[in-house]
Design a protein around this motif. Sequence first.
Motif, PDB file in Angstrom:
ATOM      1  N   GLU A 101       0.836  -1.205   0.000  1.00  0.00           N
ATOM      2  CA  GLU A 101       0.000   0.000   0.000  1.00  0.00           C
ATOM      3  C   GLU A 101       0.870   1.254   0.000  1.00  0.00           C
ATOM      4  O   GLU A 101       0.555   2.250  -0.656  1.00  0.00           O
ATOM      5  N   ARG A 102       1.977   1.203   0.729  1.00  0.00           N
ATOM      6  CA  ARG A 102       2.895   2.337   0.772  1.00  0.00           C
ATOM      7  C   ARG A 102       3.734   2.441  -0.504  1.00  0.00           C
ATOM      8  O   ARG A 102       4.181   3.525  -0.872  1.00  0.00           O
ATOM      9  N   ALA A 103       3.953   1.289  -1.171  1.00  0.00           N
ATOM     10  CA  ALA A 103       4.794   1.276  -2.368  1.00  0.00           C
ATOM     11  C   ALA A 103       4.058   1.776  -3.605  1.00  0.00           C
ATOM     12  O   ALA A 103       4.669   2.422  -4.477  1.00  0.00           O
ATOM     13  N   LEU A 104       2.762   1.486  -3.712  1.00  0.00           N
ATOM     14  CA  LEU A 104       2.017   1.765  -4.939  1.00  0.00           C
ATOM     15  C   LEU A 104       2.143   3.206  -5.441  1.00  0.00           C
ATOM     16  O   LEU A 104       2.368   3.424  -6.638  1.00  0.00           O
ATOM     17  N   PRO A 105       1.994   4.218  -4.583  1.00  0.00           N
ATOM     18  CA  PRO A 105       2.083   5.595  -5.093  1.00  0.00           C
ATOM     19  C   PRO A 105       3.453   5.939  -5.673  1.00  0.00           C
ATOM     20  O   PRO A 105       3.569   6.900  -6.441  1.00  0.00           O
ATOM     21  N   LEU A 189      -0.668  -9.507 -10.569  1.00  0.00           N
ATOM     22  CA  LEU A 189      -0.233  -8.642  -9.477  1.00  0.00           C
ATOM     23  C   LEU A 189       0.691  -7.551  -9.994  1.00  0.00           C
ATOM     24  O   LEU A 189       0.555  -6.374  -9.616  1.00  0.00           O
ATOM     25  N   LEU A 190       1.602  -7.919 -10.879  1.00  0.00           N
ATOM     26  CA  LEU A 190       2.507  -6.925 -11.461  1.00  0.00           C
ATOM     27  C   LEU A 190       1.736  -5.918 -12.312  1.00  0.00           C
ATOM     28  O   LEU A 190       2.035  -4.718 -12.275  1.00  0.00           O
ATOM     29  N   ARG A 191       0.754  -6.391 -13.047  1.00  0.00           N
ATOM     30  CA  ARG A 191      -0.052  -5.482 -13.879  1.00  0.00           C
ATOM     31  C   ARG A 191      -0.773  -4.445 -13.012  1.00  0.00           C
ATOM     32  O   ARG A 191      -0.785  -3.248 -13.331  1.00  0.00           O
ATOM     33  N   LEU A 192      -1.335  -4.888 -11.902  1.00  0.00           N
ATOM     34  CA  LEU A 192      -2.045  -3.975 -11.009  1.00  0.00           C
ATOM     35  C   LEU A 192      -1.081  -2.966 -10.377  1.00  0.00           C
ATOM     36  O   LEU A 192      -1.407  -1.786 -10.241  1.00  0.00           O
ATOM     37  N   CYS A 193       0.100  -3.446 -10.010  1.00  0.00           N
ATOM     38  CA  CYS A 193       1.094  -2.543  -9.410  1.00  0.00           C
ATOM     39  C   CYS A 193       1.584  -1.528 -10.433  1.00  0.00           C
ATOM     40  O   CYS A 193       1.770  -0.345 -10.112  1.00  0.00           O
ATOM     41  N   ALA A 194       1.793  -1.976 -11.666  1.00  0.00           N
ATOM     42  CA  ALA A 194       2.259  -1.068 -12.713  1.00  0.00           C
ATOM     43  C   ALA A 194       1.248   0.041 -12.961  1.00  0.00           C
ATOM     44  O   ALA A 194       1.621   1.168 -13.317  1.00  0.00           O
ATOM     45  N   SER A 195      -0.036  -0.274 -12.752  1.00  0.00           N
ATOM     46  CA  SER A 195      -1.106   0.718 -12.937  1.00  0.00           C
ATOM     47  C   SER A 195      -1.379   1.508 -11.668  1.00  0.00           C
ATOM     48  O   SER A 195      -2.282   2.349 -11.654  1.00  0.00           O
ATOM     49  N   ARG A 196      -0.644   1.187 -10.616  1.00  0.00           N
ATOM     50  CA  ARG A 196      -0.874   1.795  -9.294  1.00  0.00           C
ATOM     51  C   ARG A 196      -2.324   1.607  -8.851  1.00  0.00           C
ATOM     52  O   ARG A 196      -2.914   2.482  -8.210  1.00  0.00           O
ATOM     53  N   ASP A 197      -2.861   0.484  -9.179  1.00  0.00           N
ATOM     54  CA  ASP A 197      -4.257   0.176  -8.876  1.00  0.00           C
ATOM     55  C   ASP A 197      -4.366  -0.320  -7.435  1.00  0.00           C
ATOM     56  O   ASP A 197      -3.736  -1.321  -7.074  1.00  0.00           O
ATOM     57  N   PRO A 198      -5.165   0.329  -6.583  1.00  0.00           N
ATOM     58  CA  PRO A 198      -5.322  -0.103  -5.190  1.00  0.00           C
ATOM     59  C   PRO A 198      -5.841  -1.534  -5.060  1.00  0.00           C
ATOM     60  O   PRO A 198      -5.684  -2.154  -3.999  1.00  0.00           O
ATOM     61  N   LYS A 199      -6.451  -2.064  -6.116  1.00  0.00           N
ATOM     62  CA  LYS A 199      -6.928  -3.446  -6.078  1.00  0.00           C
ATOM     63  C   LYS A 199      -5.772  -4.425  -5.882  1.00  0.00           C
ATOM     64  O   LYS A 199      -5.991  -5.577  -5.485  1.00  0.00           O
ATOM     65  N   ILE A 201      -3.660  -4.486  -3.611  1.00  0.00           N
ATOM     66  CA  ILE A 201      -3.496  -4.820  -2.195  1.00  0.00           C
ATOM     67  C   ILE A 201      -4.351  -6.021  -1.820  1.00  0.00           C
ATOM     68  O   ILE A 201      -3.876  -6.989  -1.212  1.00  0.00           O
ATOM     69  N   GLU A 202      -5.626  -5.972  -2.177  1.00  0.00           N
ATOM     70  CA  GLU A 202      -6.510  -7.091  -1.863  1.00  0.00           C
ATOM     71  C   GLU A 202      -6.153  -8.320  -2.685  1.00  0.00           C
ATOM     72  O   GLU A 202      -6.298  -9.452  -2.212  1.00  0.00           O
ATOM     73  N   TYR A 203      -5.681  -8.099  -3.907  1.00  0.00           N
ATOM     74  CA  TYR A 203      -5.269  -9.219  -4.748  1.00  0.00           C
ATOM     75  C   TYR A 203      -4.074  -9.931  -4.122  1.00  0.00           C
ATOM     76  O   TYR A 203      -4.009 -11.162  -4.108  1.00  0.00           O
ATOM     77  N   LEU A 204      -3.134  -9.166  -3.577  1.00  0.00           N
ATOM     78  CA  LEU A 204      -1.981  -9.747  -2.908  1.00  0.00           C
ATOM     79  C   LEU A 204      -2.423 -10.544  -1.683  1.00  0.00           C
ATOM     80  O   LEU A 204      -1.924 -11.648  -1.438  1.00  0.00           O
ATOM     81  N   ARG A 205      -3.368  -9.994  -0.920  1.00  0.00           N
ATOM     82  CA  ARG A 205      -3.847 -10.687   0.276  1.00  0.00           C
ATOM     83  C   ARG A 205      -4.448 -12.061  -0.097  1.00  0.00           C
ATOM     84  O   ARG A 205      -4.159 -13.074   0.528  1.00  0.00           O
ATOM     85  N   GLU A 206      -5.260 -12.069  -1.140  1.00  0.00           N
ATOM     86  CA  GLU A 206      -5.867 -13.322  -1.586  1.00  0.00           C
ATOM     87  C   GLU A 206      -4.800 -14.293  -2.091  1.00  0.00           C
ATOM     88  O   GLU A 206      -4.868 -15.503  -1.834  1.00  0.00           O
ATOM     89  N   HIS A 207      -3.830 -13.764  -2.797  1.00  0.00           N
ATOM     90  CA  HIS A 207      -2.712 -14.554  -3.328  1.00  0.00           C
ATOM     91  C   HIS A 207      -1.978 -15.274  -2.194  1.00  0.00           C
ATOM     92  O   HIS A 207      -1.691 -16.472  -2.269  1.00  0.00           O
ATOM     93  N   ILE A 208      -1.697 -14.556  -1.112  1.00  0.00           N
ATOM     94  CA  ILE A 208      -0.990 -15.128   0.035  1.00  0.00           C
ATOM     95  C   ILE A 208      -1.867 -16.125   0.777  1.00  0.00           C
ATOM     96  O   ILE A 208      -1.418 -17.218   1.150  1.00  0.00           O
ATOM     97  N   PHE A 209      -3.124 -15.800   0.990  1.00  0.00           N
ATOM     98  CA  PHE A 209      -4.018 -16.693   1.720  1.00  0.00           C
ATOM     99  C   PHE A 209      -4.301 -17.982   0.945  1.00  0.00           C
ATOM    100  O   PHE A 209      -4.442 -19.049   1.529  1.00  0.00           O
TER     101      PHE A 209
END
Length: 224
Positions: A101-105, A189-199, A201-209
């Motif tokens: 969340e802190r990295a995205l911006p 996950l990389l695509r969402l991060c490249a777009s700085r998409d807040p989604k 964060i939740e995608y990462l959480r689901e990925h880990i769980f």
Amino acid sequence: MKGSRSRFAIERQSLPRVLAEALRERILNGEFKDGDPIVQETIAEEYEVSRMPVREALRELEGQGLVVLKTHKGAIVTSMPREKVIELYDLRALLECNILERALPNFHDADVIDAQKILAELENAYYNNDIPKWGGLNWQFHKSLYLPANRPETLSIIEGINIQTDRFIRVQLLVSGAIETAEREHRELLRLCASRDPKAIEYLREHIFNARNGPTSSQSVAAA
């Protein structure tokens, strides 16, 4: 002569680290199993070194949670019961979602390029069945997403947790055969991060769980 002594000193300083890396790989690939003793004298003989660098290497592995040092018993490989795995993945979700969340911006094109290169290496390791590289490259990929947060202390803690879960990741990949799923989720996950998409964060959480839930999960991904 002076130059030779200087080079030798550097080699000696690096010896415990090299030993720690070698022993860590033997633990992660299952040669040393949960509860197995690691006898300093035996390791010293195998690597033709004194016991001092072996002792220092084992202390490093203890700091990473891979062994526990016991008086008069030496080093014992730590066990990975299901409840410990769950706790470690819960910690990952908590810390990694926060740092992402802190990295995205702060995500820039250069960060995306770095992550893409590491992901390509990871996928090549999957295809080549280069198992020793799976865990390390998986962590390097995730780390590349978190670096823009500029939170080195948090990153160090997360790295320690990832080292411990490396054993579980390898077993999951081999048992569940979920490499294609892991690849797909990493790319998304990389695509969402490249777009700085807040989604992301939740995608990462689901990925880990999903990874935490293991091979029996219908959505299991082996390498979170």
